[in-house]
Design a protein around this motif. Structure first.
Motif, PDB file in Angstrom:
ATOM      1  N   CYS A 187      11.826  -2.868  -0.397  1.00 58.34           N
ATOM      2  CA  CYS A 187      12.168  -2.960   1.000  1.00 58.34           C
ATOM      3  C   CYS A 187      12.154  -1.570   1.480  1.00 58.34           C
ATOM      4  O   CYS A 187      12.708  -0.786   0.916  1.00 58.34           O
ATOM      5  N   ASN A 189      13.161  -1.504   4.777  1.00 57.52           N
ATOM      6  CA  ASN A 189      13.644  -1.682   6.436  1.00 57.52           C
ATOM      7  C   ASN A 189      15.380  -0.986   6.414  1.00 57.52           C
ATOM      8  O   ASN A 189      15.821  -0.900   7.722  1.00 57.52           O
ATOM      9  N   PHE A 190      15.903  -0.635   5.347  1.00 58.39           N
ATOM     10  CA  PHE A 190      17.140  -0.263   5.498  1.00 58.39           C
ATOM     11  C   PHE A 190      18.072  -0.749   6.645  1.00 58.39           C
ATOM     12  O   PHE A 190      18.567   0.116   7.362  1.00 58.39           O
ATOM     13  N   TYR A 193      23.532  -2.341   6.607  1.00 58.17           N
ATOM     14  CA  TYR A 193      24.582  -2.900   5.463  1.00 58.17           C
ATOM     15  C   TYR A 193      24.239  -2.897   4.185  1.00 58.17           C
ATOM     16  O   TYR A 193      24.826  -3.428   3.187  1.00 58.17           O
ATOM     17  N   CYS A 194      23.010  -2.864   4.009  1.00 53.81           N
ATOM     18  CA  CYS A 194      22.294  -3.033   2.741  1.00 53.81           C
ATOM     19  C   CYS A 194      21.897  -2.127   1.523  1.00 53.81           C
ATOM     20  O   CYS A 194      21.352  -1.211   1.990  1.00 53.81           O
ATOM     21  N   VAL A 196      20.024  -3.058  -0.967  1.00 50.20           N
ATOM     22  CA  VAL A 196      18.442  -3.397  -1.706  1.00 50.20           C
ATOM     23  C   VAL A 196      17.557  -2.369  -1.501  1.00 50.20           C
ATOM     24  O   VAL A 196      16.934  -1.979  -2.633  1.00 50.20           O
ATOM     25  N   PRO A 197      17.209  -1.753  -0.574  1.00 49.20           N
ATOM     26  CA  PRO A 197      16.362  -0.758  -0.477  1.00 49.20           C
ATOM     27  C   PRO A 197      16.629   0.600  -1.553  1.00 49.20           C
ATOM     28  O   PRO A 197      15.786   1.021  -1.940  1.00 49.20           O
ATOM     29  N   GLN A 231      11.396  -9.328  -0.310  1.00 50.06           N
ATOM     30  CA  GLN A 231      12.297  -9.001   0.732  1.00 50.06           C
ATOM     31  C   GLN A 231      12.060  -9.181   2.082  1.00 50.06           C
ATOM     32  O   GLN A 231      12.917  -9.697   2.918  1.00 50.06           O
ATOM     33  N   HIS A 268      11.554 -11.315   7.671  1.00 45.06           N
ATOM     34  CA  HIS A 268      12.297 -10.482   8.625  1.00 45.06           C
ATOM     35  C   HIS A 268      11.978 -10.792   9.934  1.00 45.06           C
ATOM     36  O   HIS A 268      10.716 -10.910  10.455  1.00 45.06           O
ATOM     37  N   ARG A 307      18.336  -3.969  12.931  1.00 45.67           N
ATOM     38  CA  ARG A 307      17.617  -5.064  12.545  1.00 45.67           C
ATOM     39  C   ARG A 307      16.085  -4.944  13.602  1.00 45.67           C
ATOM     40  O   ARG A 307      15.302  -5.855  13.222  1.00 45.67           O
TER      41      ARG A 307
HETATM   42 FE1  SF4 Z   1      15.674  -5.203   3.096  1.00 52.35          FE
HETATM   43 FE2  SF4 Z   1      16.737  -7.478   3.898  1.00 52.35          FE
HETATM   44 FE3  SF4 Z   1      18.354  -5.707   2.942  1.00 52.35          FE
HETATM   45 FE4  SF4 Z   1      17.186  -5.579   5.551  1.00 52.35          FE
HETATM   46  S1  SF4 Z   1      18.653  -7.256   4.563  1.00 52.35           S
HETATM   47  S2  SF4 Z   1      17.216  -3.878   3.912  1.00 52.35           S
HETATM   48  S3  SF4 Z   1      15.406  -6.388   5.001  1.00 52.35           S
HETATM   49  S4  SF4 Z   1      16.582  -6.642   1.701  1.00 52.35           S
END
Ligand code: SF4
Ligand code: SAH
Ligand code: F3S
Length: 470
Positions: A187, A189-190, A193-194, A196-197, A231, A268, A307
């Motif tokens: 991902c 997008n950063f 809060y996330c 995942v990236p 993602q 997204h 976002r």
């Molecule tokens: Fe990526 Fe989804 Fe996390 Fe946003 S919420 S950083 S789009 S994985």
């Protein structure tokens, strides 16, 4: 962007197959078992099917019963604190299994342990964990296990690449009719809060031919439901240097002959297009269901979350969907209590639920993730207040869901039968195209099939029906 993406060559994959056969050789004298424990999202489910595929190739029989296992692999998630605590606690519970069976191998992989501080935790506080592999080291699992067996030394494998794509690994699918197909990884997008990236690396797309070939094989093997994973599937293809986007890929998949349904997640909102909605409307094979995470109904919070859309632009997409595809089921993710969320911001989220009328929402209380920008934002709202908001959110949605479910009463709908319900007197259970849960009485031979069911009762969370024979 994709500065440090590794290409895993066919030669490198072959090396891993060589390790698999070496381990199989070592294991050949005995009957051995392996258990894979999975936490987290569908991406992890899909990864676990590859982990299980490799373990099988190494001579292990896959079992859900960990007390029989000779090797246990835990595939972890880091998206919220609760997910991490669960993975750590289950790892802790395996300690006694190991004391009873000293030869047992315990490995841990996935998103949680792709964080350096968690790797250190495991190294120092969980001495009975034999090997650890980050998300980008999954393809090396055979080598890691072989080295552990040969050298007896604990193996810890993270790398600092931005991720990779490894084609051609064995897959042990856990369902005979539903299949996950990752179309991209990582991902870019950063969202603030996330995590995942940071644990899944940069966005990278698989080649269309690899995806199409995998799906053709699945259809030939009798799979009826294909779920495309990424993602942010809407940015599929941007890194390929080819003239292809996600809508084009979907169209190519629908052009494959056969009787099957395609689902996808996640979209997204900043990258979802009207073209995509048109593609869904035009193709009977695409499930009329769209998961479009809103996160918050407040533009101020959306901005803080990074976002890149407003509620207005989001609503324009949802309205277009409802206009083009009246039967569409729209679902979403909501975060309650993002740092600095005021009562006014939260009211915007409740208002959004009323305006969009989601078929279902997945809601979470904000969880601070180490190393993300939101972790250092001011967060004056108490946990008690956040819990109250969360309950109000659920109450609002339950009223909407119930109202929408009542619309099914008396209707005949098509249901893909998944199995027997654990709670509802062992009735058959399945989902319709809109992913609505449906229970009804019927024979085992219906499992895996698409059948017609007449709805006779509607609750907030499920529908009750009667099987209609053709
Ligand atoms: Fe990526 Fe989804 Fe996390 Fe946003 S919420 S950083 S789009 S994985
Ligand atoms: N890529 C997908 C899914 C990401 S994780 C997307 O962008 O929608 C799934 C969901 O977990 C997110 O949509 C978000 O609602 C939630 N989530 C992610 N990080 C979170 C955090 N730190 N606290 C609470 N919920 C979180
Ligand atoms: Fe969890 Fe990793 Fe998925 S953090 S939600 S398993 S991408």
């Amino acid at each position: 962007m994709a500065g440090n993406i590794q290409i895993i060559s066919p030669q490198m994959i072959k090396e891993q197959y060589d390790y698999m056969s070496k381990v199989r050789q070592i294991n050949s004298e005995r009957t051995l078992y392996a258990t894979v424990k999975t936490y987290g999202c569908q991406q992890n489910e899909a990864d676990s099917e590859r982990i299980a595929g490799m373990l099988k190739e190494m001579g292990y029989n896959i079992t859900a019963d960990e007390s029989r296992a000779d090797i246990i692999v835990i595939n972890t998630c880091a998206v919220r604190e609760h997910a991490e605590l669960k993975a750590l606690s289950i790892t802790g519970q395996f300690k006694h299994l190991k004391s009873k069976k000293p030869g047992l191998l315990i490995g841990i992989g996935g998103c949680m342990v792709s964080q350096e501080h968690r790797k250190e935790d495991i190294k120092n506080k969980y001495p009975y964990v034999d090997f650890l592999f980050g998300t980008s080291m999954l393809y090396k699992l055979p080598e890691i296990i072989y080295k552990k067996i040969k050298t007896k030394k604990r193996q810890f494998h993270l790398d600092d690449s931005d991720g990779n794509i490894a084609e051609g690994l064995p897959v042990e699918r856990f369902s005979d009719f539903k299949a996950w197909v990752s179309i991209m990884y990582g991902c870019n997008n950063f969202c603030t809060y996330c995590i995942v990236p940071y644990v899944r690396g940069r966005e990278r797309s698989r080649k269309p031919d690899d995806i199409l070939n995998e799906i053709r094989g699945l259809i030939k093997d009798g799979y009826r439901e294909i779920t495309l994973l990424g993602q942010n599937v809407n940015s599929y293809g941007k890194d390929l240097g080819m003239d292809i986007d996600f809508s084009d890929l979907l169209q190519m998949i629908c052009d494959i002959e056969g009787d099957f349904t395609v689902r996808f997640m996640t979209s997204h909102p900043k990258d979802a297009t009207f073209k995509l909605i048109d593609t869904i409307a035009a193709n009977p094979k695409i499930a009329k269901q769209f998961h479009l995470p809103l996160q918050s109904g407040s533009d101020r919070i959306l901005k803080l979350m990074n976002r890149h859309y407003t509620f207005e632009s989001y609503k324009a997409l949802a309205d277009y969907m409802k206009k083009k595809i009246p039967e569409i089921a729209i679902t979403t993710d909501i975060i309650v209590g993002f740092p600095g969320e005021t009562e006014e911001d939260f009211a915007c989220t409740l208002n959004a639920l009323e305006q969009i009328e989601y078929d279902n929402i997945y809601s979470f209380i904000y969880s601070k993730r180490k190393g993300t920008p939101a972790a250092v934002m001011e967060d004056p709202t108490t946990q008690e207040e956040k819990a109250k908001r969360f309950q109000r959110l659920l109450d609002t949605q339950n009223t909407i869901s119930n109202r929408k479910n009542q619309e099914y009463l008396g209707k005949i709908i098509s249901v893909l039968v998944e199995g027997r319900s654990k709670t509802d007197d062992g009735k058959l259970t399945g989902r319709n195209e809109k992913n609505r849960l449906v229970h009804f009485s019927g024979d085992d031979c219906l499992i895996g099939k698409n059948v017609k069911v007449k709805i006779i009762k509607a609750d907030t969370f499920s529908l009750m029906g009667e099987y209609i024979e053709k």
